[in-house]
Design a protein around this motif. Structure first.
Motif, PDB file in Angstrom:
ATOM      1  N   VAL A 167       7.564   8.985  -2.119  1.00  0.00           N
ATOM      2  CA  VAL A 167       8.911   9.174  -2.663  1.00  0.00           C
ATOM      3  C   VAL A 167       9.858   8.094  -2.160  1.00  0.00           C
ATOM      4  CG1 VAL A 167       8.593  11.653  -2.949  1.00  0.00           C
ATOM      5  CG2 VAL A 167       9.496  10.770  -0.793  1.00  0.00           C
ATOM      6  N   ALA A 168       9.480   7.430  -1.092  1.00  0.00           N
ATOM      7  CA  ALA A 168      10.187   6.268  -0.562  1.00  0.00           C
ATOM      8  C   ALA A 168       9.140   5.400   0.124  1.00  0.00           C
ATOM      9  CB  ALA A 168      11.290   6.676   0.418  1.00  0.00           C
ATOM     10  N   THR A 169       9.467   4.169   0.380  1.00  0.00           N
ATOM     11  CA  THR A 169       8.512   3.294   1.057  1.00  0.00           C
ATOM     12  C   THR A 169       8.122   3.887   2.406  1.00  0.00           C
ATOM     13  OG1 THR A 169       9.371   1.329  -0.038  1.00  0.00           O
ATOM     14  CG2 THR A 169       8.158   0.990   2.009  1.00  0.00           C
ATOM     15  N   ASN A 170       6.820   4.063   2.605  1.00  0.00           N
ATOM     16  CA  ASN A 170       6.222   4.616   3.833  1.00  0.00           C
ATOM     17  C   ASN A 170       6.361   6.130   3.972  1.00  0.00           C
ATOM     18  OD1 ASN A 170       5.373   2.064   4.726  1.00  0.00           O
ATOM     19  ND2 ASN A 170       7.288   1.701   5.809  1.00  0.00           N
ATOM     20  N   LEU A 171       7.029   6.794   3.047  1.00  0.00           N
ATOM     21  CA  LEU A 171       7.219   8.238   3.141  1.00  0.00           C
ATOM     22  C   LEU A 171       6.388   8.935   2.062  1.00  0.00           C
ATOM     23  CD1 LEU A 171       8.636  10.640   4.490  1.00  0.00           C
ATOM     24  CD2 LEU A 171      10.501  10.353   2.837  1.00  0.00           C
ATOM     25  N   ASN A 175       4.064  12.741   5.499  1.00  0.00           N
ATOM     26  CA  ASN A 175       3.664  11.699   6.441  1.00  0.00           C
ATOM     27  C   ASN A 175       4.632  10.536   6.364  1.00  0.00           C
ATOM     28  OD1 ASN A 175       1.361  13.130   7.161  1.00  0.00           O
ATOM     29  ND2 ASN A 175       0.009  11.969   5.820  1.00  0.00           N
ATOM     30  N   TYR A 176       4.879   9.908   7.521  1.00  0.00           N
ATOM     31  CA  TYR A 176       5.672   8.679   7.541  1.00  0.00           C
ATOM     32  C   TYR A 176       4.861   7.594   8.231  1.00  0.00           C
ATOM     33  CZ  TYR A 176       9.469   5.368   7.793  1.00  0.00           C
ATOM     34  OH  TYR A 176      10.234   4.253   7.624  1.00  0.00           O
ATOM     35  N   TYR A 177       4.686   6.442   7.548  1.00  0.00           N
ATOM     36  CA  TYR A 177       3.868   5.336   8.034  1.00  0.00           C
ATOM     37  C   TYR A 177       4.740   4.269   8.692  1.00  0.00           C
ATOM     38  CZ  TYR A 177       0.128   7.358   5.232  1.00  0.00           C
ATOM     39  OH  TYR A 177      -0.808   8.218   4.699  1.00  0.00           O
ATOM     40  N   PHE A 178       4.155   3.570   9.660  1.00  0.00           N
ATOM     41  CA  PHE A 178       4.858   2.513  10.380  1.00  0.00           C
ATOM     42  C   PHE A 178       4.090   1.199  10.244  1.00  0.00           C
ATOM     43  CE2 PHE A 178       5.702   6.553  12.423  1.00  0.00           C
ATOM     44  CZ  PHE A 178       7.070   6.554  12.602  1.00  0.00           C
ATOM     45  N   GLY A 179       4.827   0.081  10.220  1.00  0.00           N
ATOM     46  CA  GLY A 179       4.196  -1.221  10.201  1.00  0.00           C
ATOM     47  C   GLY A 179       3.989  -1.766   8.809  1.00  0.00           C
ATOM     48  N   GLN A 236       0.812  -1.214   0.000  1.00  0.00           N
ATOM     49  CA  GLN A 236       0.000   0.000   0.000  1.00  0.00           C
ATOM     50  C   GLN A 236       0.848   1.268   0.000  1.00  0.00           C
ATOM     51  OE1 GLN A 236      -3.437  -0.559   0.502  1.00  0.00           O
ATOM     52  NE2 GLN A 236      -4.108   1.554   0.384  1.00  0.00           N
ATOM     53  N   THR A 237       1.922   1.269   0.760  1.00  0.00           N
ATOM     54  CA  THR A 237       2.748   2.470   0.922  1.00  0.00           C
ATOM     55  C   THR A 237       4.128   2.300   0.308  1.00  0.00           C
ATOM     56  OG1 THR A 237       3.425   1.707   3.132  1.00  0.00           O
ATOM     57  CG2 THR A 237       1.510   3.155   3.007  1.00  0.00           C
ATOM     58  N   ASP A 238       4.233   1.478  -0.728  1.00  0.00           N
ATOM     59  CA  ASP A 238       5.519   1.282  -1.393  1.00  0.00           C
ATOM     60  C   ASP A 238       5.924   2.521  -2.196  1.00  0.00           C
ATOM     61  OD1 ASP A 238       5.945  -1.191  -0.392  1.00  0.00           O
ATOM     62  OD2 ASP A 238       5.851  -2.269  -2.297  1.00  0.00           O
ATOM     63  N   LYS A 239       7.212   2.640  -2.405  1.00  0.00           N
ATOM     64  CA  LYS A 239       7.757   3.743  -3.195  1.00  0.00           C
ATOM     65  C   LYS A 239       7.154   3.739  -4.603  1.00  0.00           C
ATOM     66  CE  LYS A 239      12.100   5.590  -5.034  1.00  0.00           C
ATOM     67  NZ  LYS A 239      13.574   5.424  -5.110  1.00  0.00           N
ATOM     68  N   HIS A 263       0.963  16.355  13.237  1.00  0.00           N
ATOM     69  CA  HIS A 263      -0.193  15.492  13.430  1.00  0.00           C
ATOM     70  C   HIS A 263       0.223  14.032  13.582  1.00  0.00           C
ATOM     71  CE1 HIS A 263       0.252  16.066   8.966  1.00  0.00           C
ATOM     72  NE2 HIS A 263       0.317  14.742   9.030  1.00  0.00           N
ATOM     73  N   ALA A 264      -0.694  13.258  14.138  1.00  0.00           N
ATOM     74  CA  ALA A 264      -0.541  11.810  14.277  1.00  0.00           C
ATOM     75  C   ALA A 264      -1.845  11.163  13.870  1.00  0.00           C
ATOM     76  CB  ALA A 264      -0.179  11.434  15.709  1.00  0.00           C
ATOM     77  N   GLY A 265      -1.755  10.030  13.200  1.00  0.00           N
ATOM     78  CA  GLY A 265      -2.975   9.390  12.745  1.00  0.00           C
ATOM     79  C   GLY A 265      -2.815   7.890  12.598  1.00  0.00           C
ATOM     80  N   VAL A 266      -3.918   7.269  12.226  1.00  0.00           N
ATOM     81  CA  VAL A 266      -3.948   5.832  11.955  1.00  0.00           C
ATOM     82  C   VAL A 266      -4.670   5.615  10.633  1.00  0.00           C
ATOM     83  CG1 VAL A 266      -4.746   3.567  12.708  1.00  0.00           C
ATOM     84  CG2 VAL A 266      -3.943   5.211  14.391  1.00  0.00           C
ATOM     85  N   ALA A 267      -4.054   4.862   9.730  1.00  0.00           N
ATOM     86  CA  ALA A 267      -4.665   4.521   8.447  1.00  0.00           C
ATOM     87  C   ALA A 267      -5.065   3.049   8.467  1.00  0.00           C
ATOM     88  CB  ALA A 267      -3.698   4.790   7.301  1.00  0.00           C
ATOM     89  N   TYR A 268      -6.270   2.784   7.993  1.00  0.00           N
ATOM     90  CA  TYR A 268      -6.751   1.409   7.861  1.00  0.00           C
ATOM     91  C   TYR A 268      -6.940   1.103   6.392  1.00  0.00           C
ATOM     92  CZ  TYR A 268      -9.741  -2.685   7.974  1.00  0.00           C
ATOM     93  OH  TYR A 268     -10.261  -3.933   7.760  1.00  0.00           O
ATOM     94  N   PHE A 269      -6.231   0.098   5.903  1.00  0.00           N
ATOM     95  CA  PHE A 269      -6.252  -0.239   4.493  1.00  0.00           C
ATOM     96  C   PHE A 269      -7.277  -1.344   4.251  1.00  0.00           C
ATOM     97  CE2 PHE A 269      -1.596   1.098   4.751  1.00  0.00           C
ATOM     98  CZ  PHE A 269      -1.935   2.413   4.493  1.00  0.00           C
ATOM     99  N   ILE A 270      -8.415  -0.971   3.694  1.00  0.00           N
ATOM    100  CA  ILE A 270      -9.457  -1.935   3.372  1.00  0.00           C
ATOM    101  C   ILE A 270      -8.958  -2.900   2.299  1.00  0.00           C
ATOM    102  CG2 ILE A 270     -11.798  -2.202   2.465  1.00  0.00           C
ATOM    103  CD1 ILE A 270     -12.413   0.576   3.577  1.00  0.00           C
TER     104      ILE A 270
END
Length: 203
Positions: free
Chosen positions: A61-65, A99-103, A21-24, A144-151
């Motif tokens: 621009v990069a994985t998770n970024l 934004n930077y994603y984790f997990g 989902q969050t790949d470069k 900011h801080a958030g949570v994304a849920y990928f359906i």
């Protein structure tokens, strides 16, 4: 046949892999809604409403970024029965963000920051002064801080908590001499909760 098609669609939507989902190289297009407020109280029968919607587009621009920008559009109105007074405010602008994603699972927290610049147009109507308009601007910094849920790999939802540091210059009323500033500059800090929907494209 219908049952087979429904089952296939369900599996594609809910069970497709989410790790990419969050790949470069992927793109995100979506929208956020927030700052919704309605008030109807007080001895002067004050009523007010406000809300913001922000279409967004971003690129990993990069994985998770993710780096992108939003186009915030806000509207608010206030009415005071005694004395008779109405005001309307419309603002629009640009809000670049990072934004930077984790997990790696379907539920990914993220951290980020945004900068916003908005033009504001304020309309006022009162019994004593008639109608008037003031044009100004506002700037804001919002970590900011958030949570994304990928359906699925291509669909996501998010909830985001913002801490906004805002500076507002409301400008001058058009029916008052230019050397008289009607509204002083205002600096505010506040929290807001936003909800969003996103679509993801790319490899």
């Amino acid at each position: 046949m219908k049952a087979y098609l429904f089952t296939s669609l369900f599996l594609l939507t809910c069970c497709s892999p989410t790790w990419a989902q969050t790949d470069k190289g992927r793109w995100q297009i979506g929208s956020q809604i927030g700052n919704l407020r309605y008030q109807n109280e007080g001895q002067y029968a004050q009523k007010s409403f406000s809300g913001t919607i922000m279409p967004t587009v971003g690129h990993f621009v990069a994985t998770n970024l993710l780096i992108g920008t939003g186009i915030p559009v806000s509207y608010s109105t206030s009415y005071l029965k005694s004395p008779d007074f109405k005001s309307y405010q419309l603002s629009y602008g640009l809000s670049p963000f990072i934004n930077y994603y984790f997990g790696k699972g379907p539920l990914k927290p993220y951290l980020g920051a945004a900068y916003g610049y908005n033009r504001t147009v304020n309309y006022y109507r009162s019994f004593l002064n008639g109608e008037s308009k003031a044009t100004g601007y506002s700037t804001a910094i919002a970590p900011h801080a958030g949570v994304a849920y990928f359906i699925s790999r291509n669909i996501g939802l998010n909830t985001e908590l913002n801490y906004t540091i805002q500076h507002v210059e409301a400008g001058f009323l058009d029916n008052i001499p230019a050397n008289q500033q009607s509204f002083p500059a205002i600096d505010t800090k506040f929290f807001s909760l936003n909800f969003g929907f996103q679509l993801y494209f790319g490899r």
